[in-house]
Design an enzyme around this catalytic site. Structure first.
Site, PDB file in Angstrom:
ATOM      1  N   GLU A  29       0.840  -1.201   0.000  1.00 34.75           N
ATOM      2  CA  GLU A  29       0.000   0.000   0.000  1.00 34.75           C
ATOM      3  C   GLU A  29       0.872   1.248   0.000  1.00 34.75           C
ATOM      4  OE1 GLU A  29      -2.281  -0.672   3.544  1.00 34.75           O
ATOM      5  OE2 GLU A  29      -3.176  -2.495   2.724  1.00 34.75           O
ATOM      6  N   LEU A  58      -6.005  -1.989  -1.561  1.00 38.86           N
ATOM      7  CA  LEU A  58      -5.824  -1.869  -0.118  1.00 38.86           C
ATOM      8  C   LEU A  58      -6.416  -3.083   0.594  1.00 38.86           C
ATOM      9  CD1 LEU A  58      -6.675   1.535   1.579  1.00 38.86           C
ATOM     10  CD2 LEU A  58      -6.106  -0.564   2.778  1.00 38.86           C
ATOM     11  N   ALA A  59      -5.632  -4.112   0.740  1.00 39.51           N
ATOM     12  CA  ALA A  59      -6.146  -5.353   1.317  1.00 39.51           C
ATOM     13  C   ALA A  59      -4.954  -6.210   1.729  1.00 39.51           C
ATOM     14  CB  ALA A  59      -7.003  -6.101   0.306  1.00 39.51           C
ATOM     15  N   GLU A  60      -4.731  -6.322   3.030  1.00 37.93           N
ATOM     16  CA  GLU A  60      -3.501  -6.978   3.508  1.00 37.93           C
ATOM     17  C   GLU A  60      -3.480  -8.465   3.202  1.00 37.93           C
ATOM     18  OE1 GLU A  60      -5.340  -4.846   5.211  1.00 37.93           O
ATOM     19  OE2 GLU A  60      -3.977  -3.123   5.122  1.00 37.93           O
ATOM     20  N   PHE A  83       1.407  -0.885   8.773  1.00 36.07           N
ATOM     21  CA  PHE A  83       1.703  -0.821  10.211  1.00 36.07           C
ATOM     22  C   PHE A  83       1.421  -2.199  10.814  1.00 36.07           C
ATOM     23  CE2 PHE A  83       0.986   3.664   9.398  1.00 36.07           C
ATOM     24  CZ  PHE A  83       1.885   4.295  10.228  1.00 36.07           C
ATOM     25  N   ASP A  84       2.095  -2.456  11.941  1.00 44.58           N
ATOM     26  CA  ASP A  84       1.954  -3.722  12.670  1.00 44.58           C
ATOM     27  C   ASP A  84       0.535  -4.271  12.751  1.00 44.58           C
ATOM     28  OD1 ASP A  84       1.185  -1.758  14.829  1.00 44.58           O
ATOM     29  OD2 ASP A  84       3.356  -1.425  14.771  1.00 44.58           O
ATOM     30  N   PHE A  86      -2.066  -3.598  11.226  1.00 45.88           N
ATOM     31  CA  PHE A  86      -2.794  -3.757   9.969  1.00 45.88           C
ATOM     32  C   PHE A  86      -2.341  -4.999   9.211  1.00 45.88           C
ATOM     33  CE2 PHE A  86      -2.840   1.040  10.471  1.00 45.88           C
ATOM     34  CZ  PHE A  86      -3.949   0.978  11.291  1.00 45.88           C
ATOM     35  N   TYR A  88      -2.811  -7.813  10.686  1.00 43.48           N
ATOM     36  CA  TYR A  88      -3.671  -8.877  11.222  1.00 43.48           C
ATOM     37  C   TYR A  88      -4.665  -9.440  10.215  1.00 43.48           C
ATOM     38  CZ  TYR A  88      -1.630  -7.326  15.661  1.00 43.48           C
ATOM     39  OH  TYR A  88      -0.748  -6.981  16.664  1.00 43.48           O
ATOM     40  N   PRO A  89      -5.229  -8.630   9.305  1.00 38.18           N
ATOM     41  CA  PRO A  89      -6.096  -9.261   8.293  1.00 38.18           C
ATOM     42  C   PRO A  89      -5.364 -10.329   7.469  1.00 38.18           C
ATOM     43  CG  PRO A  89      -6.379  -6.887   8.261  1.00 38.18           C
ATOM     44  CD  PRO A  89      -5.221  -7.177   9.183  1.00 38.18           C
ATOM     45  N   HIS A 129      -1.234   1.485  15.667  1.00 39.59           N
ATOM     46  CA  HIS A 129      -0.021   1.841  14.932  1.00 39.59           C
ATOM     47  C   HIS A 129       1.235   1.525  15.739  1.00 39.59           C
ATOM     48  CE1 HIS A 129      -3.044   4.206  12.796  1.00 39.59           C
ATOM     49  NE2 HIS A 129      -2.189   4.340  11.804  1.00 39.59           N
TER      50      HIS A 129
END
Ligand SMILES: Cc1ncc(C[n+]2csc(CCOP(=O)(O)OP(=O)(O)O)c2C)c(N)n1
Lengths: 332, 362
Positions: A29, A58-60, A83-84, A86, A88-89, A129
C-alpha cells in the site's frame, strides 16, 4: 561511509536487491510513487519502474496471498504491511500458507518472500499503529523473524532476508527509522541467524532487540554510575534463536535481563528466559528477569511513556539482581 | 458517455446457461455459447463415470478406516471433470478438499490425491510438476494464490491460466473478494469457478448470501461473470472453455458460478439429515449429471452401450487400484517431520530432531 538513517539503509537494501535480482518485486500500500508512509521505498518506482515496485489494492490478506502466488510463480516479493496491527487481516495467509507451503509440499514449492512490517511504538502514534507483534510470528514454525536495531543491521538483514530461501517476517522498529550511523554496503552475509554483542561488560547481560537495542545501550552507559559493567546482546534474529551467543554471554556475566516492548504475558521474553535458564542455570547468580511493556492494549500517545521500558525501569530491574550472592559454580 | 467495460458486458446471463434439460434432451438456454466437440463430451462422460466410482470407493474406504476423512463430490461430476478438461498441462489448478475428482480427471494418481485425506502427508503430489496446488482447506485463501500466480505467469510471458475452485460458502470470506479485486486490477488470467452445491456444511445458500446468484459478485469488481447449470456437462464445459480462453487472451479474470448440489453429506463424518430433507436430495438425484449426459450422448449416437460398459469396466478396475493402493500399509517416516520446515534448517529444529531420533532408538 556516509552516515544514513535506518529508513535510508532499508531503502538502499531494497534498491540493491532490485538491481541485483530481476525476480525481486516490491509491492504493497502506497509503496509506489509516494515511497511508503515512512519513505522506505522512496524513489524506487521512479528509478526502476512500476514493474518492480507497485501499489496494490488496499487489502492486507490480498497482498500476502497474491505474494504467495507470485512467489510460486518464480518471483521474490518484498511486501510492506503499512503498520503492525494492519497485518492482522493477513494473519491467516501468513500462518496457514506463507509459513507452511514448503512443508505441505515436501519441498516442491518454497516461498522466498519478505514481509516488512513497521512495528512497535515510541513515535506518538494512535492506537493500532504501535503493536509489538513478534510473538505471533516467532511462535509460527516455518517463518524466520528478524528485527534490526541499527542502520547497518537494517541494510545487512534486509539483504539477507531477501536472499533467504525461506519466508522472512522483517520487523522494522519504527522509532529507530531516523537514527543514523555510517553504513557500509559490503555484506558478510552473517547477520541473519546470529545475535551480536553490541557492548561488552562483566556484570550483567541485557538481552534486547529492535527498538530496545538503543535503550539497552543507553542503560549500559548509565549503569557505570552504579559501578555495574553491563553487556548488551542484540538478538537481531528472533527465530531462529542464537543460543550460542546469548548463552556464552550470560555464562560470562552470570546475570541477565531481557528487555522488550511487547506485553509480558506469554511474550517473547519468556522464551528467552526459559532458554537462558535451561542452559546457564549453574552459572546464574540471580533469576533471569524481564523488563517489558505492560499487559495492556497499547496506550494512547500521552501515556505511552508508561508503557515503554526506559533506562530507569531497566536500571531498577538490574538492581534487583542480588549482587551480593556468591556465584554457584557447576560441580562445586 | 461510454466506459471501457460497461457493466452489462460483465453481467451473467439471466438464467443459468444450459444445453440439456434434466432428461437429457436439448434445450435452448445457451446464449451465445457453442457446443463442445463431441469427442470432448465423450471424454467428459468417461471421466465422470470414473470420478463417480472413485468417489464411492473413497467414501467406502473411510468406513474401513483407510481414509481419515473424505468430502464427497457425488453430483458435482460435471463441474469436477470440466475443471480439468478446460485446462492445458501448462495451466495451474487450485483445488479445495472437495475437488479430488477434478484431480483424477487431471490425471493424478489416486494414491497421490488421497495422501492428504489418508493422513500420511499434507500433499501427495508434486505441485511444481503437476501444476496442481495442494488441496486447500482454509476457505478461499487459494483464490489469492491463483491470482498471484496468474499474474506471475503473465509477467513471465507465459500464456498459462490459473483456475481456482471455490465453494458457495467460501465466497463469503474476505479473501475471495480480495482475489477478485486483485485479479481484475492486474488483469490476471485467472478463472474463479464457484461450485454452488447448496450448502456450506449445514448452512443453506439462503443463509449464506442474499445475492440473486453468486455470479453477480464479479460485476462489482469489473470481472466478467457467468452462471451455468452445474449438472449439465455440456454447458459447464462450454462455459469453462470460453472462460479459460477469455483469461488466456489477456482480457482479465472470469467468475463462473455453477448451480449444482452435494448429494452426499459434507464429509463421511457429517449427518446431512439434520439440516435437509431427503425429498430435496431425491429431487436433485433426478438432475444427475452423469445420467443426463449419458442419455444425451446415446440419443445422439455418440455413445454406444458397448462404450458405456467399457467405461464402467475401466472405472471398476480403477476403483480396485484405489483399494489396493489404500490397503497397503505404509508408515510415514517420523524423521520426515523435520524436513522442509525451512530451506535452511534451524538449530532449534536440529535439537528436536535428535530428541525424536533418540526416542525412536529407545
Ligand atoms: C477459514 C475457514 N473457516 C472454516 C472452515 C471449516 N469449514 C470447512 S468446509 C466448510 C464449508 C464450506 O462450504 P463451501 O464453501 O460451500 O464448500 P463445500 O464444502 O460445500 O464444497 C467450513 C465452514 C475452514 N475450512 N476454513
Amino acid at each position: 561511509m556516509t552516515e544514513i538513517s535506518m529508513a535510508q539503509a532499508l531503502n538502499a537494501a531494497l534498491r540493491d536487491a532490485v538491481k541485483d535480482d530481476d525476480r525481486v518485486l516490491i509491492f504493497g500500500e502506497d509503496v509506489g510513487p509516494l515511497g511508503g508512509v515512512f519513505r522506505v521505498t522512496d524513489g524506487i518506482t521512479a528509478d526502476f519502474g512500476e514493474e518492480r515496485c507497485f501499489d496494490t489494492p488496499l487489502a492486507e490478506s490480498g497482498i500476502v496471498g497474491f505474494a504467495v502466488g507470485m512467489a510460486m510463480g518464480g518471483f521474490r516479493p518484498v511486501i510492506e504491511m503499512q503498520f503492525d496491527a494492519f497485518a492482522y487481516p493477513a494473519f491467516e495467509q501468513i500462518t496457514s500458507h506463507v509459513a507452511k507451503l514448503r512443508n505441505r509440499t515436501r519441498g516442491a514449492l518454497s516461498l522466498p518472500m519478505v514481509i516488512r512490517i513497521p512495528y512497535a511504538g515510541g513515535i506518538g502514534g494512535v492506537e493500532h499503529h504501535c503493536d509489538s507483534s513478534e510473538a505471533y510470528y516467532t511462535h509460527t514454525p516455518g517463518l524466520r523473524v528478524v528485527t534490526p536495531g541499527t542502520p547497518q543491521d537494517a541494510y545487512d538483514l534486509l539483504r539477507d532476508a531477501i536472499d533467504s530461501p525461506d519466508p522472512v517476517i522483517f520487523l522494522e522498529p519504527k522509532c529507530r527509522y531516523w537514527s543514523k550511523e555510517p553504513v557500509s554496503f559490503t555484506r558478510d552475509g552473517a547477520a541473519m541467524d546470529r545475535a551480536v554483542v553490541r557492548r561488552e561488560g562483566k556484570d550483567v547481560t541485557l538481552i534486547a532487540y529492535g527498538p530496545m537495542v538503543a535503550t539497552a545501550l543507553e542503560t549500559a552507559e548509565a549503569a557505570t554510575a552504579e559501578g555495574w559493567d553491563v553487556e548488551v546482546v542484540d538478538l537481531r534474529s528472533l527465530n531462529p534463536f542464537d543460543d550460542e551467543t546469548v548463552t556464552a554471554s550470560v555464562r560470562r556475566t552470570g546475570r541477565a535481563v531481557v528487555v522488550h516492548e511487547a506485553a509480558r504475558f506469554g511474550g517473547y521474553g519468556a522464551e528467552v528466559v526459559a532458554r537462558v535458564t535451561e542452559q546457564c542455570f549453574h552459572q546464574l547468580h540471580a533469576p533471569v528477569l524481564r523488563v517489558t511493556g505492560l499487559d495492556i492494549p497499547y496506550p494512547p500517545p500521552k501515556l505511552e511513556r508508561h508503557q515503554l521500558p526506559d533506562v530507569d525501569r531497566i536500571l531498577d530491574t538490574v538492581a534487583r539482581l542480588q549482587w551480593n550472592d556468591e556465584p554457584v559454580v557447576a560441580g562445586a | 458517455m461510454s466506459r471501457e467495460t460497461p457493466a452489462a458486458a460483465l453481467l451473467p446471463s439471466e438464467v443459468p446457461v444450459r444445453f440439456l434439460a434434466e432428461d437429457g434432451t436439448r434445450v435452448d438456454q445457451h446464449g451465445g455459447y457453442s457446443d463442445p466437440p463431441s469427442e470432448r463430451l465423450v471424454e467428459a462422460y468417461r471421466l465422470m463415470v470414473l470420478g463417480r466410482r472413485f468417489d464411492a470407493q473413497a467414501t467406502a474406504l473411510t468406513k474401513q478406516g483407510r481414509l481419515a476423512v473424505y468430502p464427497s463430490s457425488a453430483g458435482q461430476e460435471a463441474c469436477q471433470v470440466a475443471s480439468a478438461l478446460a485446462l492445458t498441462d501448462a495451466d495451474w489448478l487450485f483445488p479445495t478438499y472437495r475437488d479430488s475428482v477434478a484431480l483424477v480427471a487431471r490425471g493424478l494418481e489416486p494414491g497421490e490425491i488421497l495422501t492428504l485425506l489418508r493422513g500420511d502427508a499434507h500433499c501427495g503430489y508434486d505441485p511444481a510438476k503437476t501444476r496442481v496446488a495442494p488441496q486447500c482447506t482454509p476457505l478461499a485463501t487459494q483464490t489469492l494464490h491463483a491470482a498471484g500466480l496468474a499474474h506471475a505467469m503473465r509477467r513471465r510471458g507465459e500464456d498459462s491460466v490459473a483456475f481456482a475452485l471455490i465453494g458457495d460458502g467460501a465466497t463469503s470470506e474476505g479473501d475471495f473478494h480480495e482475489a477478485l479485486n486483485f485479479a481484475a486490477v492486474f488483469k490476471a488470467p485467472v478463472v474463479f469457478f464457484v461450485q454452488n452445491n447448496g450448502f456450506a456444511i449445514s448452512v443453506p445458500f439462503e443463509k449464506q448470501s442474499a445475492a440473486p446468484a453468486l455470479a453477480y459478485k464479479g460485476v462489482g469488481y469489473g470481472v466478467r461473470s457467468e452462471q451455468v447449470d452445474g449438472n449439465d456437462a455440456v454447458a459447464v464445459l462450454s462455459v469453462l472453455d470460453d472462460a479459460v480462453a477469455h483469461a488466456r487472451s489477456g482480457l482479465g479474470p472470469v467468475l463462473v458460478e455453477a448451480h449444482t448440489y452435494r448429494i452426499d453429506a459434507h464429509t463421511n463424518a457429517d449427518d446431512a439429515t439434520r439440516y435437509r430433507d431427503q425429498a430435496e436430495v431425491e429431487n436433485w438425484r433426478a438432475a444427475d449429471p452423469v445420467r443426463r449426459l449419458e442419455t444425451y450422448l446415446t440419443t445422439e449416437n455418440l455413445l454406444s452401450t458397448n462404450d458405456i460398459e467399457r467405461f464402467q469396466a475401466e472405472a471398476e478396475k480403477f476403483a480396485a487400484g484405489v483399494r489396493d493402493t489404500l490397503n497397503a500399509d505404509v508408515e510415514p517416516d517420523p524423521m520426515s517431520l523435520f524436513e522442509h520446515v525451512y530451506a535452511v534448517p534451524t538449530r532449534q529444529l536440529a535439537a528436536q530432531r535428535a530428541l525424536v531420533a533418540a526416542e525412536l532408538e529407545a
